[in-house]
Design an enzyme around this catalytic site. Sequence first.
Site, PDB file in Angstrom:
ATOM      1  N   PHE A   1       0.811  -1.225   0.000  1.00 53.13           N
ATOM      2  CA  PHE A   1       0.000   0.000   0.000  1.00 53.13           C
ATOM      3  C   PHE A   1       0.839   1.267   0.000  1.00 53.13           C
ATOM      4  O   PHE A   1       0.353   2.335  -0.385  1.00 53.13           O
ATOM      5  CB  PHE A   1      -0.934   0.016   1.234  1.00 53.13           C
ATOM      6  CG  PHE A   1      -0.239   0.452   2.503  1.00 53.13           C
ATOM      7  CD1 PHE A   1      -0.082   1.810   2.788  1.00 53.13           C
ATOM      8  CD2 PHE A   1       0.278  -0.476   3.390  1.00 53.13           C
ATOM      9  CE1 PHE A   1       0.578   2.225   3.934  1.00 53.13           C
ATOM     10  CE2 PHE A   1       0.949  -0.070   4.526  1.00 53.13           C
ATOM     11  CZ  PHE A   1       1.100   1.291   4.799  1.00 53.13           C
TER      12      PHE A   1
ATOM     13  N   GLU B   1      -5.135  -3.582  -1.898  1.00 57.42           N
ATOM     14  CA  GLU B   1      -6.576  -3.309  -1.817  1.00 57.42           C
ATOM     15  C   GLU B   1      -6.877  -2.047  -1.012  1.00 57.42           C
ATOM     16  O   GLU B   1      -8.007  -1.566  -1.007  1.00 57.42           O
ATOM     17  CB  GLU B   1      -7.313  -4.519  -1.238  1.00 57.42           C
ATOM     18  CG  GLU B   1      -6.945  -4.907   0.195  1.00 57.42           C
ATOM     19  CD  GLU B   1      -5.735  -5.844   0.280  1.00 57.42           C
ATOM     20  OE1 GLU B   1      -4.761  -5.648  -0.482  1.00 57.42           O
ATOM     21  OE2 GLU B   1      -5.763  -6.758   1.124  1.00 57.42           O
TER      22      GLU B   1
ATOM     23  N   SER C   1       5.082  -7.063   3.264  1.00 56.69           N
ATOM     24  CA  SER C   1       5.681  -7.368   4.561  1.00 56.69           C
ATOM     25  C   SER C   1       6.467  -8.685   4.480  1.00 56.69           C
ATOM     26  O   SER C   1       6.199  -9.532   3.622  1.00 56.69           O
ATOM     27  CB  SER C   1       4.588  -7.455   5.623  1.00 56.69           C
ATOM     28  OG  SER C   1       3.604  -8.359   5.192  1.00 56.69           O
TER      29      SER C   1
ATOM     30  N   CYS D   1       9.600   1.417   3.415  1.00 57.23           N
ATOM     31  CA  CYS D   1      10.481   0.292   3.745  1.00 57.23           C
ATOM     32  C   CYS D   1      11.907   0.773   3.990  1.00 57.23           C
ATOM     33  O   CYS D   1      12.693   0.091   4.615  1.00 57.23           O
ATOM     34  CB  CYS D   1      10.474  -0.742   2.631  1.00 57.23           C
ATOM     35  SG  CYS D   1      11.264  -0.151   1.137  1.00 57.23           S
TER      36      CYS D   1
HETATM   37  P1  NAD Z   1       1.314  -6.629   2.996  1.00 58.62           P
HETATM   38  O1  NAD Z   1       2.284  -7.741   3.078  1.00 58.62           O
HETATM   39  O2  NAD Z   1       0.209  -6.573   3.975  1.00 58.62           O
HETATM   40  O3  NAD Z   1       0.601  -6.611   1.547  1.00 58.62           O
HETATM   41  C1  NAD Z   1       1.358  -6.646   0.352  1.00 58.62           C
HETATM   42  C2  NAD Z   1       0.524  -7.318  -0.729  1.00 58.62           C
HETATM   43  O4  NAD Z   1       0.270  -8.671  -0.348  1.00 58.62           O
HETATM   44  C3  NAD Z   1      -0.829  -6.655  -0.949  1.00 58.62           C
HETATM   45  O5  NAD Z   1      -1.093  -6.618  -2.319  1.00 58.62           O
HETATM   46  C4  NAD Z   1      -1.793  -7.564  -0.196  1.00 58.62           C
HETATM   47  O6  NAD Z   1      -3.066  -7.617  -0.791  1.00 58.62           O
HETATM   48  C5  NAD Z   1      -1.125  -8.916  -0.259  1.00 58.62           C
HETATM   49  N1  NAD Z   1      -1.347  -9.727   0.939  1.00 58.62           N
HETATM   50  C6  NAD Z   1      -1.529  -9.290   2.216  1.00 58.62           C
HETATM   51  N2  NAD Z   1      -1.641 -10.335   3.060  1.00 58.62           N
HETATM   52  C7  NAD Z   1      -1.505 -11.459   2.305  1.00 58.62           C
HETATM   53  C8  NAD Z   1      -1.510 -12.854   2.597  1.00 58.62           C
HETATM   54  N3  NAD Z   1      -1.686 -13.305   3.850  1.00 58.62           N
HETATM   55  N4  NAD Z   1      -1.342 -13.717   1.578  1.00 58.62           N
HETATM   56  C9  NAD Z   1      -1.153 -13.280   0.315  1.00 58.62           C
HETATM   57  N5  NAD Z   1      -1.149 -11.972  -0.010  1.00 58.62           N
HETATM   58  C10 NAD Z   1      -1.317 -11.069   0.959  1.00 58.62           C
HETATM   59  O7  NAD Z   1       2.163  -5.270   3.009  1.00 58.62           O
HETATM   60  P2  NAD Z   1       1.612  -3.786   3.085  1.00 58.62           P
HETATM   61  O8  NAD Z   1       1.132  -3.516   4.468  1.00 58.62           O
HETATM   62  O9  NAD Z   1       0.702  -3.508   1.948  1.00 58.62           O
HETATM   63  O10 NAD Z   1       2.953  -2.958   2.814  1.00 58.62           O
HETATM   64  C11 NAD Z   1       3.853  -2.581   3.796  1.00 58.62           C
HETATM   65  C12 NAD Z   1       5.018  -3.550   3.873  1.00 58.62           C
HETATM   66  O11 NAD Z   1       5.697  -3.596   2.625  1.00 58.62           O
HETATM   67  C13 NAD Z   1       6.064  -3.112   4.891  1.00 58.62           C
HETATM   68  O12 NAD Z   1       6.528  -4.238   5.578  1.00 58.62           O
HETATM   69  C14 NAD Z   1       7.154  -2.500   4.030  1.00 58.62           C
HETATM   70  O13 NAD Z   1       8.436  -2.508   4.627  1.00 58.62           O
HETATM   71  C15 NAD Z   1       7.107  -3.402   2.836  1.00 58.62           C
HETATM   72  N6  NAD Z   1       7.709  -2.770   1.674  1.00 58.62           N
HETATM   73  C16 NAD Z   1       8.911  -3.270   1.245  1.00 58.62           C
HETATM   74  C17 NAD Z   1       9.548  -2.676   0.163  1.00 58.62           C
HETATM   75  C18 NAD Z   1      10.864  -3.202  -0.315  1.00 58.62           C
HETATM   76  O14 NAD Z   1      11.281  -2.822  -1.392  1.00 58.62           O
HETATM   77  N7  NAD Z   1      11.551  -4.053   0.414  1.00 58.62           N
HETATM   78  C19 NAD Z   1       8.958  -1.588  -0.499  1.00 58.62           C
HETATM   79  C20 NAD Z   1       7.723  -1.122  -0.036  1.00 58.62           C
HETATM   80  C21 NAD Z   1       7.106  -1.736   1.054  1.00 58.62           C
END
Ligand code: NAD
Length: 501
Positions: A150, A177, A227, A282
Amino acid sequence: MPDHLHHYIGGERVAGTSGRFGDVFDPATGEVAALCPYASAAEVAAAVEIATQAGRAWARASIAARLEVIFNFRNEFIAARDPLAQAISREHGKTLGDSHGELGRALEAIEYACSMPQLTKGEYSLNIGGAIDNYSVLQPLGVVGCIAPFNFPAMVPLMMATMAVAVGNAVILKPSERVPSAALQLSELWVKAGLPAGVWNVVNGDREAVEAMVAHPGIAAISFVGSTKVAESVYQEGCRHNKRVMAFGGGKNHMIVMPDADLDLVADHFVGAGYGSASQRCMALSLAVPVGARTADALVERLIPRIEALRIGPYNDAASDFGPLITRQAQQTVAGAVEAGIAEGARVRVDGRGKQVAGYENGFFVGSTLLDDVTPDMAFYKEEVFGPARGIVRAGDVAEAIRLVNEHELGNGVAIFTRDGHAARRFFEEVDVGMIGINVPVPVPAGYHNFGGLKRSKFGEGHLFGPDAVRFYTKVKTMSARWPEPKESADGAGLTMPTNT
Ligand code: NAD
């Protein structure tokens, strides 16, 4: 009534048919702003079918034809920056300036994709032996799945998908989403740029759509950002389905502060890189690690007034330094992490607990918080805190600071602030982290260098953008070719291993 959003498949808006929808919030007011359709496995499969057909033709399009579309897209993107920034800020809550910063970084990735003809040139060796020539070429994979978080609603999708499209793949993008609108706006821009229908597709949804993408045999590769826990499971599941997967997870980014550093500069950078975007990056600095007690005390003294002066508010108030968190749940999680840190012995130096914004009492705001005396055994130290609560970890010497960084399970970014080139060089050599800043607080490389963490911040090979991304989105094929002389005659079959002489 909140808007019903849609998918974008085959060059057009497509209504969700699963019957499942989720709320998209205005995080500043806590009100539901839109309803996002959550795709079923059947909807994902229908999109893959369309992408497969479109991708076949796109892979055969000339380099010139593909390049023209990428250049057009760049121009459409630049022209649409204001409405895109509005869409990002409305759903994410970040300030408009911050959204424009995100779009500036996205533009770098788009412009790098304009180098696609150069980047995908193959290799050729004339006459490796026996008049045989060798060629290696890079070809697109087919359909690629991109799953985004997000916190960068336009930048991360574009960093993944622009290069994937440029080198000849079709893409299924599943945005978060929580923030689906920016990706839908980008879809309209691709149409204006002349991208054939079905090459770029947006399928909205939650876990169900992700699982369907990861399992679908028609998707050759998955690029995931989110994450750590989800990144790891997407990586493992994707590999189980024989896909190429790169999955980027969270960060816990230390800022080492050497006794010789300019502490006013350090304090400014820690506040900007630590609290900007409500710390929902991140690469945000999570922890300052001053070396020596005097450095620590002098740094904290400079940090406190700067952090207390931060103004939180809605994205469209020019006075806001940062906005709310993405959901009520995120607000509660960050508040819980602060309470746990205090219970484990951390000392509150700036207390943002329970802070409210007048007129936005139902918004998902968290006040800026600074905890001192954080130690490596605390959950507050070990886990990513995705909100404006940062910590001070006091180190006795630089060796202890390096050990802290290396023993942390995450390895996305790290920074050192010093005037000592020797210390900086040693630090660069020894730290086990993917992106390192020397007097640079947010060491995100330029679009034409590789982006990615180490340890549990990244699963799989490949980088989110940069030269490695080109390799990730292509497969290598190597040909050995020989054209016999017209009068050359066969002199019988040779059964030993052929050598090049
Ligand atoms: P998230 O893991 O909750 O969601 C990421 C994606 O995975 C979304 O599209 C979501 O719909 C999907 N998702 C969520 N739960 C899931 C599950 N149980 N099974 C399958 N798919 C699932 O992450 P977020 O809260 O949207 O984003 C923030 C996180 O992303 C932070 O931890 C941040 O550090 C990380 N991030 C990392 C980078 C990088 O380059 N390393 C860059 C941006 C964000």
